[in-house]
Design a protein around this motif. Structure first.
Motif, PDB file in Angstrom:
ATOM      1  N   VAL A   1      14.194   0.833  -7.530  1.00 20.96           N
ATOM      2  CA  VAL A   1      13.388   1.992  -7.873  1.00 20.96           C
ATOM      3  C   VAL A   1      12.308   1.587  -8.873  1.00 20.96           C
ATOM      4  O   VAL A   1      12.579   0.866  -9.840  1.00 20.96           O
ATOM      5  N   ILE A   2      11.093   2.038  -8.624  1.00 20.03           N
ATOM      6  CA  ILE A   2       9.990   1.932  -9.574  1.00 20.03           C
ATOM      7  C   ILE A   2       9.678   3.353 -10.022  1.00 20.03           C
ATOM      8  O   ILE A   2       9.428   4.221  -9.182  1.00 20.03           O
TER       9      ILE A   2
ATOM     10  N   ASP B   1      17.851  -3.021 -11.154  1.00 25.03           N
ATOM     11  CA  ASP B   1      17.274  -2.411  -9.960  1.00 25.03           C
ATOM     12  C   ASP B   1      16.040  -1.572 -10.277  1.00 25.03           C
ATOM     13  O   ASP B   1      15.377  -1.075  -9.358  1.00 25.03           O
ATOM     14  N   ILE B   2      15.746  -1.392 -11.558  1.00 28.32           N
ATOM     15  CA  ILE B   2      14.748  -0.395 -11.967  1.00 28.32           C
ATOM     16  C   ILE B   2      13.560  -1.063 -12.660  1.00 28.32           C
ATOM     17  O   ILE B   2      13.740  -1.923 -13.522  1.00 28.32           O
ATOM     18  N   THR B   3      12.378  -0.661 -12.272  1.00 30.59           N
ATOM     19  CA  THR B   3      11.152  -1.041 -12.980  1.00 30.59           C
ATOM     20  C   THR B   3      10.518   0.226 -13.533  1.00 30.59           C
ATOM     21  O   THR B   3      10.317   1.195 -12.789  1.00 30.59           O
TER      22      THR B   3
ATOM     23  N   VAL C   1       0.871  -1.168   0.000  1.00 28.70           N
ATOM     24  CA  VAL C   1       0.000   0.000   0.000  1.00 28.70           C
ATOM     25  C   VAL C   1       0.910   1.220   0.000  1.00 28.70           C
ATOM     26  O   VAL C   1       1.885   1.285   0.744  1.00 28.70           O
ATOM     27  N   LYS C   2       0.596   2.178  -0.871  1.00 32.21           N
ATOM     28  CA  LYS C   2       1.515   3.296  -1.080  1.00 32.21           C
ATOM     29  C   LYS C   2       0.815   4.637  -0.865  1.00 32.21           C
ATOM     30  O   LYS C   2      -0.318   4.841  -1.279  1.00 32.21           O
ATOM     31  N   PHE C   3       1.553   5.529  -0.198  1.00 31.51           N
ATOM     32  CA  PHE C   3       1.093   6.887   0.027  1.00 31.51           C
ATOM     33  C   PHE C   3       2.006   7.854  -0.733  1.00 31.51           C
ATOM     34  O   PHE C   3       2.830   7.433  -1.548  1.00 31.51           O
ATOM     35  N   GLN C   4       1.862   9.145  -0.463  1.00 34.03           N
ATOM     36  CA  GLN C   4       2.724  10.175  -1.036  1.00 34.03           C
ATOM     37  C   GLN C   4       3.172  11.100   0.090  1.00 34.03           C
ATOM     38  O   GLN C   4       2.354  11.516   0.917  1.00 34.03           O
ATOM     39  N   THR C   5       4.458  11.396   0.107  1.00 35.01           N
ATOM     40  CA  THR C   5       5.032  12.166   1.209  1.00 35.01           C
ATOM     41  C   THR C   5       5.709  13.417   0.673  1.00 35.01           C
ATOM     42  O   THR C   5       6.512  13.333  -0.265  1.00 35.01           O
ATOM     43  N   TRP C   6       5.384  14.555   1.268  1.00 35.29           N
ATOM     44  CA  TRP C   6       5.997  15.813   0.844  1.00 35.29           C
ATOM     45  C   TRP C   6       5.868  16.851   1.957  1.00 35.29           C
ATOM     46  O   TRP C   6       5.050  16.729   2.863  1.00 35.29           O
ATOM     47  N   LYS C   7       6.711  17.872   1.868  1.00 35.39           N
ATOM     48  CA  LYS C   7       6.547  19.104   2.612  1.00 35.39           C
ATOM     49  C   LYS C   7       6.136  20.160   1.586  1.00 35.39           C
ATOM     50  O   LYS C   7       6.895  20.451   0.658  1.00 35.39           O
ATOM     51  N   THR C   8       4.954  20.700   1.760  1.00 35.30           N
ATOM     52  CA  THR C   8       4.372  21.569   0.736  1.00 35.30           C
ATOM     53  C   THR C   8       5.299  22.728   0.374  1.00 35.30           C
ATOM     54  O   THR C   8       5.448  23.078  -0.801  1.00 35.30           O
ATOM     55  N   GLU C   9       5.946  23.302   1.362  1.00 32.68           N
ATOM     56  CA  GLU C   9       6.818  24.447   1.120  1.00 32.68           C
ATOM     57  C   GLU C   9       8.006  24.085   0.235  1.00 32.68           C
ATOM     58  O   GLU C   9       8.573  24.963  -0.430  1.00 32.68           O
ATOM     59  N   LEU C  10       8.386  22.814   0.219  1.00 32.36           N
ATOM     60  CA  LEU C  10       9.517  22.358  -0.591  1.00 32.36           C
ATOM     61  C   LEU C  10       9.081  21.859  -1.965  1.00 32.36           C
ATOM     62  O   LEU C  10       9.918  21.575  -2.816  1.00 32.36           O
TER      63      LEU C  10
ATOM     64  N   GLN D   1      11.319   2.353   4.080  1.00 34.97           N
ATOM     65  CA  GLN D   1      10.925   1.481   2.980  1.00 34.97           C
ATOM     66  C   GLN D   1      12.131   0.914   2.256  1.00 34.97           C
ATOM     67  O   GLN D   1      13.227   1.495   2.255  1.00 34.97           O
ATOM     68  N   ASP D   2      11.899  -0.240   1.628  1.00 33.84           N
ATOM     69  CA  ASP D   2      12.962  -0.957   0.920  1.00 33.84           C
ATOM     70  C   ASP D   2      12.932  -0.707  -0.577  1.00 33.84           C
ATOM     71  O   ASP D   2      13.855  -1.102  -1.290  1.00 33.84           O
ATOM     72  N   ILE D   3      11.858  -0.102  -1.075  1.00 34.54           N
ATOM     73  CA  ILE D   3      11.714   0.207  -2.494  1.00 34.54           C
ATOM     74  C   ILE D   3      11.279   1.660  -2.620  1.00 34.54           C
ATOM     75  O   ILE D   3      10.431   2.126  -1.852  1.00 34.54           O
ATOM     76  N   PHE D   4      11.852   2.369  -3.571  1.00 32.20           N
ATOM     77  CA  PHE D   4      11.434   3.744  -3.815  1.00 32.20           C
ATOM     78  C   PHE D   4      10.575   3.811  -5.070  1.00 32.20           C
ATOM     79  O   PHE D   4      10.935   3.264  -6.113  1.00 32.20           O
ATOM     80  N   LYS D   5       9.440   4.470  -4.954  1.00 35.55           N
ATOM     81  CA  LYS D   5       8.606   4.759  -6.108  1.00 35.55           C
ATOM     82  C   LYS D   5       8.789   6.235  -6.454  1.00 35.55           C
ATOM     83  O   LYS D   5       8.616   7.103  -5.612  1.00 35.55           O
TER      84      LYS D   5
END
Length: 333
Positions: free
Chosen positions: A139-140, A167-169, A37-46, A113-117
């Motif tokens: 990386v995906i 390593d890449i998908t 299950v995947k979310f999205q992470t950010w700092k809006t100001e950045l 996490q072990d995989i980066f999307k």
């Protein structure tokens, strides 16, 4: 047997900035039987300037007059929230993933996490790609809005920074919510695979329904990503193009059936077919009484079930030769 498709249930921002809803989305993903299950992470100001506008689909789906900055700030979860969501996923034995949208959040997520999307919006962000690659994890990467040359550039950046193609998908995607079927262009996924030998390919779907992601598996997708929500009528940028819980369950079931149906590619009879061969196939049958030594002719030999005698593939070998014994009409030769 090919490896089963890796299915990512994309919760994204469908929690509407509510931590409790985010946990409910994890529960739905677990019930559906997805792999992550995947979310999205950010700092809006950045991530965005204060006066950046929303996309048209975001305006339509949120029904709110605000800037992209205001929308994202309203949907933003804290780093502590994501740490708790990761722990909750671990307790339920489902993989936690989240897409970072800027470098600070990528660094934070490295411990979770072990995989980066990598989302389609960062495909051309060279410094960001280098930053993610330095973690040395698989990386995906999605390729919505991209030309093939831009995909090639992103792969070059990632590999120059230390990753290998293995390593890449690479996920084919169309960045439109929802995507019309005529804009999907699933065959582009195969174009990517042919253009970059060594990378795995998959599909990130934004269409309505489950037909297209299921079809992508039949075309070779090793990873499928699909947005889901608790309720498609909720206000928010992505709910409308997401699956509801029952649809997510149906998609997973359909993909797992396709995984089974694809098999190993060897063209051999199954165990069941071996049993049926004698019933369904045919043999050479005496069409009349035949005496030993008679020269077998086409008029004397019939082809009928069962298939327990001489196969009609040997017709040319048998016709014109003497019978080795007496045969009664209807008897297997």
């Amino acid at each position: 047997m090919r490896n089963k498709t890796f299915i990512i249930a994309e919760a994204g921002v469908n929690h509407n900035g509510d931590f409790a809803l985010a946990k409910q989305l994890i529960d739905v993903a677990v019930t559906a039987g997805v792999d992550a299950v995947k979310f999205q992470t950010w700092k809006t100001e950045l991530l965005v300037t204060e006066d950046a506008e929303m996309a048209e689909y975001q305006k339509e789906n949120t029904q709110v007059e605000e800037s992209q900055f205001q929308m994202l700030k309203r949907l933003e979860l804290s780093y502590d929230d994501f740490s708790e969501l990761k722990a909750y996923c671990d307790s339920l034995n489902i993989m936690f993933m989240s897409t970072p949208d800027e470098e600070q959040s990528a660094t934070f997520l490295d411990s979770l996490q072990d995989i980066f999307k990598i989302g389609s919006g960062e495909l051309t962000n060279t410094p960001f790609l280098r930053h993610v690659a330095k973690f040395g994890k698989p990386v995906i990467i999605s390729t919505g809005m991209a030309y093939l040359a831009e995909v090639e550039h992103a792969l070059s950046v990632l590999t120059d920074a230390g990753l290998t193609l293995a390593d890449i998908t690479v996920l084919h995607a169309t960045t439109d919510y929802p995507t019309a079927p005529e804009d999907v262009n699933l065959l582009a996924m195969q174009t990517i695979k042919n253009a970059f030998p060594g990378v795995a390919v998959g599909y990130s779907d934004h269409t309505l329904g489950i037909e297209v992601p299921v079809a992508s598996v039949a075309l070779g997708a090793s990873v499928v990503e699909k947005h889901f929500t608790l309720d498609k009528t909720m206000l928010g940028p992505d709910h409308k193009a997401s699956l509801d819980p029952s649809e997510l369950i149906a998609m997973v079931k359909a993909i797992r059936n396709i995984d089974l149906a694809l098999g190993n590619g060897w063209k051999v009879p199954t165990e069941t077919e071996v049993k049926n061969r004698v019933i369904v196939r045919k043999s050479l049958i005496a069409g009349c009484d035949i005496c030993a030594g008679d020269i077998l002719t086409a008029e004397m030999v019939e082809i009928k079930r069962p298939g327990s005698g001489i196969s009609p593939t040997r017709w040319d070998e048998i016709i014109g030769t003497p019978a080795k014994q007496d045969y009664r009409a209807g008897e297997l030769i």
